[in-house]
Structures are given as C-alpha cells and as structure tokens.
Write a protein that holds these residues in place. Sequence first.
Motif, short mmCIF file in Angstrom:
data_model
loop_
_atom_site.label_atom_id
_atom_site.label_comp_id
_atom_site.label_asym_id
_atom_site.label_seq_id
_atom_site.Cartn_x
_atom_site.Cartn_y
_atom_site.Cartn_z
N UNK A 4 0.85 -1.21 0.00
CA UNK A 4 0.00 0.00 0.00
C UNK A 4 0.87 1.24 0.00
N UNK A 5 0.55 2.15 -0.91
CA UNK A 5 1.28 3.42 -0.95
C UNK A 5 0.29 4.53 -1.23
N UNK A 6 0.02 5.32 -0.18
CA UNK A 6 -0.85 6.48 -0.32
C UNK A 6 -0.01 7.69 -0.64
N UNK A 7 -0.55 8.57 -1.44
CA UNK A 7 0.21 9.72 -1.92
C UNK A 7 -0.53 10.99 -1.58
N UNK A 8 0.21 11.95 -1.02
CA UNK A 8 -0.38 13.25 -0.74
C UNK A 8 0.29 14.29 -1.63
N UNK A 9 -0.52 14.98 -2.42
CA UNK A 9 0.02 16.01 -3.31
C UNK A 9 -0.19 17.40 -2.69
N UNK A 10 0.73 18.29 -3.01
CA UNK A 10 0.69 19.66 -2.50
C UNK A 10 0.11 20.56 -3.59
N UNK A 11 -0.82 21.42 -3.22
CA UNK A 11 -1.44 22.27 -4.24
C UNK A 11 -0.51 23.40 -4.65
N UNK A 12 -0.61 23.79 -5.89
CA UNK A 12 0.14 24.94 -6.40
C UNK A 12 -0.61 25.51 -7.60
N UNK A 13 -0.56 26.83 -7.75
CA UNK A 13 -1.17 27.42 -8.96
C UNK A 13 -0.11 27.69 -10.03
N UNK A 14 1.13 27.29 -9.76
CA UNK A 14 2.20 27.52 -10.75
C UNK A 14 2.24 26.38 -11.76
N UNK A 15 1.89 26.67 -13.03
CA UNK A 15 1.83 25.60 -14.04
C UNK A 15 3.17 24.85 -14.19
N UNK A 16 4.29 25.56 -14.04
CA UNK A 16 5.58 24.89 -14.26
C UNK A 16 5.89 23.85 -13.19
N UNK A 17 5.24 23.98 -12.02
CA UNK A 17 5.44 22.98 -10.96
C UNK A 17 4.48 21.80 -11.09
N UNK A 18 3.49 21.95 -12.00
CA UNK A 18 2.48 20.89 -12.13
C UNK A 18 2.92 19.78 -13.09
N UNK A 19 4.03 19.99 -13.78
CA UNK A 19 4.52 18.98 -14.74
C UNK A 19 5.94 18.56 -14.37
N UNK A 20 6.33 17.39 -14.83
CA UNK A 20 7.68 16.92 -14.56
C UNK A 20 8.68 17.80 -15.32
N UNK A 21 9.86 17.94 -14.73
CA UNK A 21 10.85 18.78 -15.41
C UNK A 21 11.35 18.10 -16.67
N UNK A 22 11.87 18.91 -17.58
CA UNK A 22 12.33 18.38 -18.87
C UNK A 22 13.59 17.56 -18.69
N UNK A 23 13.66 16.52 -19.49
CA UNK A 23 14.83 15.64 -19.47
C UNK A 23 14.65 14.71 -20.66
#
Length: 312
Positions: A284-303
């Motif tokens: 079991x792995x529960x995940x808690x996400x942190x809210x943000x209104x910054x679109x650049x933080x809502x996606x994985x960084x480029x690589x």
Amino acid sequence: MSVKTMHTAEVRELLEKVAGLNQDAGDARVKAIVHRVMHDIFQTIEDLDVTPQEFWSAVYYINELGQNGEAALLAPGLGMDRYLDIRMDAEDAQAGLHGGTPRTIEGPLYVAGAPLSEGFARMDDGSEGGESMILTGQVTDEQGNPLANAIVDIWHANLKGAYSYFDQSQSDYNLRRRIKTDSQGRYVARSIIPCGYGCPPDGATQKLLNQLGRHGNRPAHIHYFVCAPGHKHLTTQINLAGDPYTFDDFAFATRDELVVQAQRIEDPSEAAAYDIQGPFTRVEFNVQLVSTDKPQLQVRHERNRALETDAV
Ligand code: MBD
Ligand code: FE
C-alpha cells in the motif's frame, strides 16, 4: 612535485578564452558554467597533482561511459540526482511549500506513454511467474481530500531487476502502466514483486564504483510519477522493506517515509477477488500532493526520456 600555476595571468586568460568570454557569439549561461567547471577541474589537477596518466584515463573513461550509454546511470551513483533533490527540497521549504509525499529520484529508466486505464491495471504480462503483487493506495490533497482523476504513472523491474524497453526480451510496456484514480482517489495495480537492480557488472559505472570500494545495487523499488490539476507534480519511489539494500542504495534514493512494509495475504477469498491463484503480497502506498497554482510545478521537469513527445 607540486607546482602552482592557477594564480597566473596565463591560466586566467586561457580559461577566459576556453569559455568564449572574449567572444560576443554564444550563450552567456553556457559560458559561465563552462568557465566555472573548467576552472574547478584545473584547480583539482593543481591541488591533487593529477598526473597526465590519471588525466587521460579519465578522458577515455568518459568515452567508455558514453559508448555504453551509462552517463545517466553513473550520475545517480555519484549522488548527483540525490543532490538535485536536496536542492529542490530546500527550494520548496524556502517557498513555504511544506508537506506532501517526499520526492525521490526518477532514475534513467522511465519510458513515456505507458497504457492508461481507469482505477485498475494489470502491469505484468504473465510471462514470469513470481510473487503476485497488489499495489494500491489513495491519492489525496494536503487536507486528506481524495483526488479523483489523478494520473499515477508506475514503472518497476522484473525478477532479474531489468526494465522493459531497455531489456528488449520483455514485451512492450511490461511492468509500466498509468492509472487514473477513481472517485475516491484510489488506484489498484496487479503486478509481480520486483527484484532489486544491479549495475551491469562489466560496465563503466561499475568499473568506477569498484575503484571507490562501492557496490552498484539498488533495493527492490517501484517508481511513481503522480500528477493532478492544481497540484505539484511528484516524482518518487517506494522501497520494499526487508531488502538487504533498502538502506544501502547505490543511487541514494531511499527515504524513510518511502519504505513500505509489504503484507502477505494468505486468504484465498482475497486472492480470488483479484483473480489471483494462491497467496499474494499487498503493498500500500498512499500519496499526498501539494497544491500549487504555478503551471511549471504541475509537470515533470524536462529531461531526455524514452518515447517522450511534447505531450506529458
Ligand atoms: C534503476 O532502476 C534506478 O531506479 C536508478 C536510479 C538507477 C539505475 C537503475
Ligand atoms: Fe529503478
């Protein structure tokens, strides 16, 4: 011999020309980084009296690393991925972004575009046997409210510690799935318990690790990307408790909050509910996400990632 030349005008001017500081063309940021890195390499050669023999062995080592495609494997082995995480954690703290499930490194073996399903996915192709695993949990926000329609993108190794795509003997997207959480924020994956990863024993990464007196093993682990609109993208992993390498990971990805205790389920009726023959292991792995209104933080960084196009 311990000559000192770093302080001379000749070396200073050489470094400036090397980095193109006397040219208008080029990219200022690249120039600044190359100038600094080359300075620090020169300084290392001076301070540690690096011999020409040592220097050239390092140059040809880089060729070998590239030929094997192992640069992104040596990086976590040298703690670089972990260091970037330490910086991102510190940036979050500075920005007042506390809480949520901790991040840990992505690693070099993600493949984009895994099959997407709603609520449940079977991840293994049934070809290997192994201990059946039910991997499940709930995605919530910081207040504990379920996040429906979050995307949980999971990938892990097989019984040999190998990942599909990179291991061409496996079927396409074996042990890789994306699951959209249900109305309660839940996801369920049926798969097999993975084994730990070991660096290729004859590869360039292991060759350097040997010289450092280190092993190149990772504990059994499962990678996650988790995202939901209005929330920070999360890159993380879980480590299965009880693996000899759980707290001795060559890639430094283990974090206490991410070690999970698997649970053996012997009850045949529970197995039957998942269409599994015989006992299985529940993780079991529960995940808690942190809210943000910054679109650049809502996606994985480029690589660079295998099969990744513009759409994420
Ligand atoms: C892996 O599976 C991995 O996750 C990392 C970080 C490095 C090598 C193999
Ligand atoms: Fe991995």
